[in-house]
Design a protein around this motif. Structure first.
Motif, PDB file in Angstrom:
ATOM      1  N   ALA A   1      -2.876  -4.242  -6.383  1.00  0.00           N
ATOM      2  CA  ALA A   1      -2.617  -2.935  -6.999  1.00  0.00           C
ATOM      3  C   ALA A   1      -3.908  -2.353  -7.589  1.00  0.00           C
ATOM      4  O   ALA A   1      -4.165  -1.143  -7.502  1.00  0.00           O
ATOM      5  CB  ALA A   1      -1.546  -3.068  -8.083  1.00  0.00           C
TER       6      ALA A   1
ATOM      7  N   LEU B   1       4.173  -0.566  -1.707  1.00  0.00           N
ATOM      8  CA  LEU B   1       4.455  -0.087  -3.062  1.00  0.00           C
ATOM      9  C   LEU B   1       3.279   0.638  -3.729  1.00  0.00           C
ATOM     10  O   LEU B   1       3.456   1.751  -4.242  1.00  0.00           O
ATOM     11  CB  LEU B   1       4.930  -1.257  -3.929  1.00  0.00           C
ATOM     12  N   PRO B   2       2.065   0.072  -3.736  1.00  0.00           N
ATOM     13  CA  PRO B   2       0.963   0.786  -4.412  1.00  0.00           C
ATOM     14  C   PRO B   2       0.640   2.136  -3.768  1.00  0.00           C
ATOM     15  O   PRO B   2       0.240   3.073  -4.474  1.00  0.00           O
ATOM     16  CB  PRO B   2      -0.225  -0.179  -4.265  1.00  0.00           C
TER      17      PRO B   2
ATOM     18  N   ILE C   1       3.202   4.405  -5.444  1.00  0.00           N
ATOM     19  CA  ILE C   1       3.182   4.518  -6.898  1.00  0.00           C
ATOM     20  C   ILE C   1       1.884   5.127  -7.418  1.00  0.00           C
ATOM     21  O   ILE C   1       1.897   5.976  -8.326  1.00  0.00           O
ATOM     22  CB  ILE C   1       3.438   3.132  -7.539  1.00  0.00           C
TER      23      ILE C   1
ATOM     24  N   CYS D   1       2.937  -1.616 -10.727  1.00  0.00           N
ATOM     25  CA  CYS D   1       3.081  -2.138  -9.361  1.00  0.00           C
ATOM     26  C   CYS D   1       3.254  -3.654  -9.373  1.00  0.00           C
ATOM     27  O   CYS D   1       4.085  -4.208  -8.631  1.00  0.00           O
ATOM     28  CB  CYS D   1       1.853  -1.781  -8.524  1.00  0.00           C
TER      29      CYS D   1
ATOM     30  N   SER E   1       6.522  -5.574  -7.957  1.00  0.00           N
ATOM     31  CA  SER E   1       6.288  -6.521  -6.860  1.00  0.00           C
ATOM     32  C   SER E   1       6.737  -7.918  -7.250  1.00  0.00           C
ATOM     33  O   SER E   1       7.374  -8.626  -6.462  1.00  0.00           O
ATOM     34  CB  SER E   1       4.805  -6.540  -6.486  1.00  0.00           C
TER      35      SER E   1
END
Length: 353
Positions: A27, A255-256, A259, A289, A293
């Motif tokens: 992240a 995800l990162p 986000i 993040c 995660s």
């Protein structure tokens, strides 16, 4: 396994510390590339990321439920073994007698028959727990370093001593040789039990109704054994486990990218009124993040280590402890001296199996 203390979120972080560090660094890398090097093309719309996260949540939730069901079913099976074992000890004590014998048997000989029947049952439990601890190719929890660390905290008798060294304590040399020559040793022991009570019936020491009652108990033991073997020999379907594993990895990877841009947009809205907070707000994407995660990863990993309740890890059913507890009960029923009865398996670093 019985744990002498509750494991906290801190312990779970320690258990998954390697992955947690990776989540933070990953992240952080995406945030640095986006904010410092102006790689603003590292942007994935939040909607598809959220949809994948929803699918992952359903999949991992299903896997956790299935894994818990396997653990709970195994615990119920071994709870039933406890009850049936006590029933066996009670009926052997009360039904093996001279009440219906044409030629009464000497009380010392009668007592020895009872001892053999009960000791042979302890041998059956011993053979069964050793069979449940045999490694299967789909049992892979030991491949993780942190899983091995937790396992080293446990006292697992089946990994310390051999089956034959234990069977010799409960069986005659001839019976031990017979049992060890069979692939399913616990089944061979129950065959010996049935043969023994059949011989006692022919001698009149066990009358017909009592013989049927004892045979019914042996049938129950066969049923419990079969259920336990079914869980051991039939793994959680790999297509479900693999799909959940790879979906979690995909979600953590994306995800990162979803986000970090969201936090950058929020930061741009904060800057006019709160310039200092707005300037550094994007860096909060890193712990956010990492937390999300970690949450998805830890749920998937908990399900993975709970799939096989006899593997010999932290979440296992404590079959060794249960078996030794039954042995203590049965040998006390035989009125053995306290110093002749083995104690419960030793605790090691707050844990025992």
């Amino acid at each position: 396994m019985f744990l002498k203390r509750r494991y906290s979120v801190k312990d779970m972080f320690i258990w998954s510390r390697g992955e947690t560090i990776i989540f933070i660094l990953y992240a952080g890398l995406i945030t640095v590339l986006y904010e410092v090097f102006d790689f603003t093309f590292l942007n994935v719309p939040w909607t598809p990321v959220a949809l994948i996260g929803t699918a992952v949540a359903f999949m991992v939730g299903f896997q956790n439920n299935a894994a818990y069901d396997r653990i709970w079913e195994a615990r119920k099976i071994w709870g039933a073994i406890v009850n049936t074992s006590r029933t066996w000890g009670m009926k052997v004590q009360d039904m093996v007698n001279n009440d219906h014998a044409e030629k009464p048997m000497d009380q010392a000989v009668l007592k020895e028959h009872k001892r053999v029947l009960i000791y042979r049952h302890i041998a059956w439990m011993t053979a069964l727990r050793y069979a449940m601890r045999q490694p299967k190719r789909w049992e892979t929890s030991h491949m993780s370093k942190t899983n091995r660390e937790w396992t080293n905290m446990l006292h697992i008798p089946e990994k310390i001593s051999k089956l034959e060294d234990n069977l010799m304590l409960y069986l005659s040399p001839e019976e031990e040789a017979y049992v060890l020559s069979k692939s399913n040793k616990q089944t061979a022991i129950l065959y010996l039990q049935s043969k023994h009570i059949g011989e006692l019936k022919r001698k009149g020491v066990i009358w017909s109704f009592a013989f049927l009652e004892l045979e019914n108990v042996l049938e129950e033991l066969f049923t419990h054994q079969g259920k336990s073997e079914r869980i051991k020999n039939f793994p959680y379907p790999r297509q479900y486990a693999s799909l959940a594993y790879y979906l979690v990895k995909l979600f953590v990877f994306l995800l990162p990218f979803g986000i970090v841009p969201e936090f950058a947009e929020i930061a741009s809205e904060i800057v006019p009124n709160h310039p200092i907070i707005g300037k550094y707000f994007i860096w909060l994407a890193i712990p956010f993040c990492a937390c999300v995660s970690w949450a998805f990863h830890i749920m998937e990993r908990m399900a993975r280590v709970g799939e096989n309740p006899f593997e010999g890890i932290v979440n296992d059913v404590p079959i060794s402890t249960i078996s030794r507890g039954i042995e203590i009960d049965l040998r006390q029923m035989l009125d053995e001296l306290e110093d002749e009865i083995p104690g419960q398996f030793p605790e090691d670093q707050n844990a025992q199996m």
